[in-house]
Write a protein that holds these residues in place. Structure first.
Motif, PDB file in Angstrom:
ATOM      1  N   GLY A   3       0.784  -1.216   0.000  1.00 17.38           N
ATOM      2  CA  GLY A   3       0.000   0.000   0.000  1.00 17.38           C
ATOM      3  C   GLY A   3       0.819   1.269   0.000  1.00 17.38           C
ATOM      4  N   GLN A   4       2.098   1.147   0.232  1.00 16.25           N
ATOM      5  CA  GLN A   4       2.962   2.318   0.257  1.00 16.25           C
ATOM      6  C   GLN A   4       3.502   2.615  -1.127  1.00 16.25           C
ATOM      7  OE1 GLN A   4       6.553   2.102   2.583  1.00 16.25           O
ATOM      8  NE2 GLN A   4       5.711   3.479   4.098  1.00 16.25           N
ATOM      9  N   ARG A   5       3.727   3.890  -1.400  1.00 14.40           N
ATOM     10  CA  ARG A   5       4.352   4.284  -2.663  1.00 14.40           C
ATOM     11  C   ARG A   5       5.812   3.854  -2.658  1.00 14.40           C
ATOM     12  NH1 ARG A   5       3.513  10.496  -2.827  1.00 14.40           N
ATOM     13  NH2 ARG A   5       3.888  10.282  -5.034  1.00 14.40           N
ATOM     14  N   ASN A 102      10.312   9.659   3.448  1.00 11.07           N
ATOM     15  CA  ASN A 102       9.396   8.760   4.154  1.00 11.07           C
ATOM     16  C   ASN A 102       8.005   9.364   4.273  1.00 11.07           C
ATOM     17  OD1 ASN A 102      11.007   6.469   4.521  1.00 11.07           O
ATOM     18  ND2 ASN A 102      12.053   7.411   6.254  1.00 11.07           N
ATOM     19  N   GLN A 103       7.913  10.669   4.432  1.00 12.12           N
ATOM     20  CA  GLN A 103       6.613  11.348   4.462  1.00 12.12           C
ATOM     21  C   GLN A 103       5.936  11.230   3.088  1.00 12.12           C
ATOM     22  OE1 GLN A 103       6.691  15.421   5.828  1.00 12.12           O
ATOM     23  NE2 GLN A 103       4.802  15.888   4.750  1.00 12.12           N
ATOM     24  N   LYS A 105       6.351   8.908   0.888  1.00  7.44           N
ATOM     25  CA  LYS A 105       5.961   7.510   0.676  1.00  7.44           C
ATOM     26  C   LYS A 105       4.668   7.162   1.394  1.00  7.44           C
ATOM     27  CE  LYS A 105       9.362   4.402   0.487  1.00  7.44           C
ATOM     28  NZ  LYS A 105      10.627   3.675   0.742  1.00  7.44           N
ATOM     29  N   GLN A 106       4.336   7.877   2.462  1.00  9.04           N
ATOM     30  CA  GLN A 106       3.110   7.617   3.216  1.00  9.04           C
ATOM     31  C   GLN A 106       1.878   8.245   2.569  1.00  9.04           C
ATOM     32  OE1 GLN A 106       2.983   5.475   5.762  1.00  9.04           O
ATOM     33  NE2 GLN A 106       5.162   5.153   5.399  1.00  9.04           N
ATOM     34  N   GLU A 107       2.089   9.230   1.701  1.00 10.93           N
ATOM     35  CA  GLU A 107       0.973   9.889   1.029  1.00 10.93           C
ATOM     36  C   GLU A 107       0.360   8.942  -0.004  1.00 10.93           C
ATOM     37  OE1 GLU A 107       2.593  13.414  -0.732  1.00 10.93           O
ATOM     38  OE2 GLU A 107       3.052  14.325   1.208  1.00 10.93           O
ATOM     39  N   SER A 108      -0.909   9.179  -0.324  1.00  8.39           N
ATOM     40  CA  SER A 108      -1.529   8.367  -1.368  1.00  8.39           C
ATOM     41  C   SER A 108      -1.066   8.885  -2.726  1.00  8.39           C
ATOM     42  CB  SER A 108      -3.050   8.412  -1.255  1.00  8.39           C
ATOM     43  OG  SER A 108      -3.508   9.728  -1.416  1.00  8.39           O
ATOM     44  N   LEU A 129      16.517   4.320   1.016  1.00 13.35           N
ATOM     45  CA  LEU A 129      15.244   4.893   0.584  1.00 13.35           C
ATOM     46  C   LEU A 129      14.767   4.411  -0.779  1.00 13.35           C
ATOM     47  CD1 LEU A 129      15.824   8.578   1.761  1.00 13.35           C
ATOM     48  CD2 LEU A 129      14.264   6.887   2.772  1.00 13.35           C
ATOM     49  N   LEU A 130      15.612   3.681  -1.504  1.00 18.17           N
ATOM     50  CA  LEU A 130      15.210   3.182  -2.817  1.00 18.17           C
ATOM     51  C   LEU A 130      14.474   1.856  -2.676  1.00 18.17           C
ATOM     52  CD1 LEU A 130      18.157   3.787  -5.310  1.00 18.17           C
ATOM     53  CD2 LEU A 130      15.862   4.725  -5.385  1.00 18.17           C
TER      54      LEU A 130
END
Length: 179
Positions: A3-5, A102-103, A105-108, A129-130
């Motif tokens: 579900g994460q980007r 990380n912020q 990646k949490q966004e839709s 982070l990759l």
């Protein structure tokens, strides 16, 4: 990570590991016979956010001055401590890399494209982070220039997800394994 980007590095490289010549040129890349747009359009539809370093941003602006900024339809962030001129659609990031990404990646939304360059790629690897790396290899040896992966002390295992060819180009798509 369901579900994460994902943060995806999508980049072309010479067979000897360079993303540009010493004087930051890509002419060698356009000397290779590809197929269509070599998969760029299909990839571009999978992302809604673009990340790049200051040198890459300056290069893109210089090289596309007549056509207009190519990522106007995407949220674009440039990692720099310097003031940015020009593109109203581009935002400067000068905060902590890890917290910021990380912020994001949490966004839709869709995936996040790490455009480059080498120094920023190195920082993303060091910070783990990759999530994916897609490298399109051109059958060219350019001898020296800007390395895709500058020397770092970070080590990563990758799992091959897919291989595609575009005439003379070979696209290697990897998932970064979490250690």
């Amino acid at each position: 990570m369901c579900g994460q980007r994902h943060v995806v590095l999508f980049i072309a490289v010479s067979l000897d590991g360079y993303i540009a010549t010493e004087n930051e040129q890509l002419d060698w890349l356009f000397e290779v016979d590809g197929e269509g747009d070599n998969g760029i359009s299909a990839f571009y539809e999978t992302v809604d956010t673009v990340l790049m370093g200051r040198k890459t941003y300056d290069w893109v602006k210089k090289e596309t001055i007549n056509e207009g900024f190519p990522y106007q339809d995407k949220r674009t962030f440039v990692f720099t401590n310097q003031f940015l001129e020009g593109e109203p659609s581009v935002q400067r990031v000068h905060e902590d890399l890890e917290s910021f990404v990380n912020q994001l990646k949490q966004e839709s939304g869709k995936n996040i494209w790490l455009v480059g360059g080498g120094e920023l790629v190195s920082s993303f690897l060091k910070a783990d982070l990759l999530d994916e790396i897609t490298v399109t290899v051109a059958p060219k040896l350019i001898g020296k220039g800007v390395r895709l992966f500058p020397e770092t002390n970070s080590k990563h295992n990758l799992s091959l997800k897919q291989v595609q060819t575009f005439n003379q180009f070979v696209e290697l798509h990897y998932v970064v394994d979490r250690l």
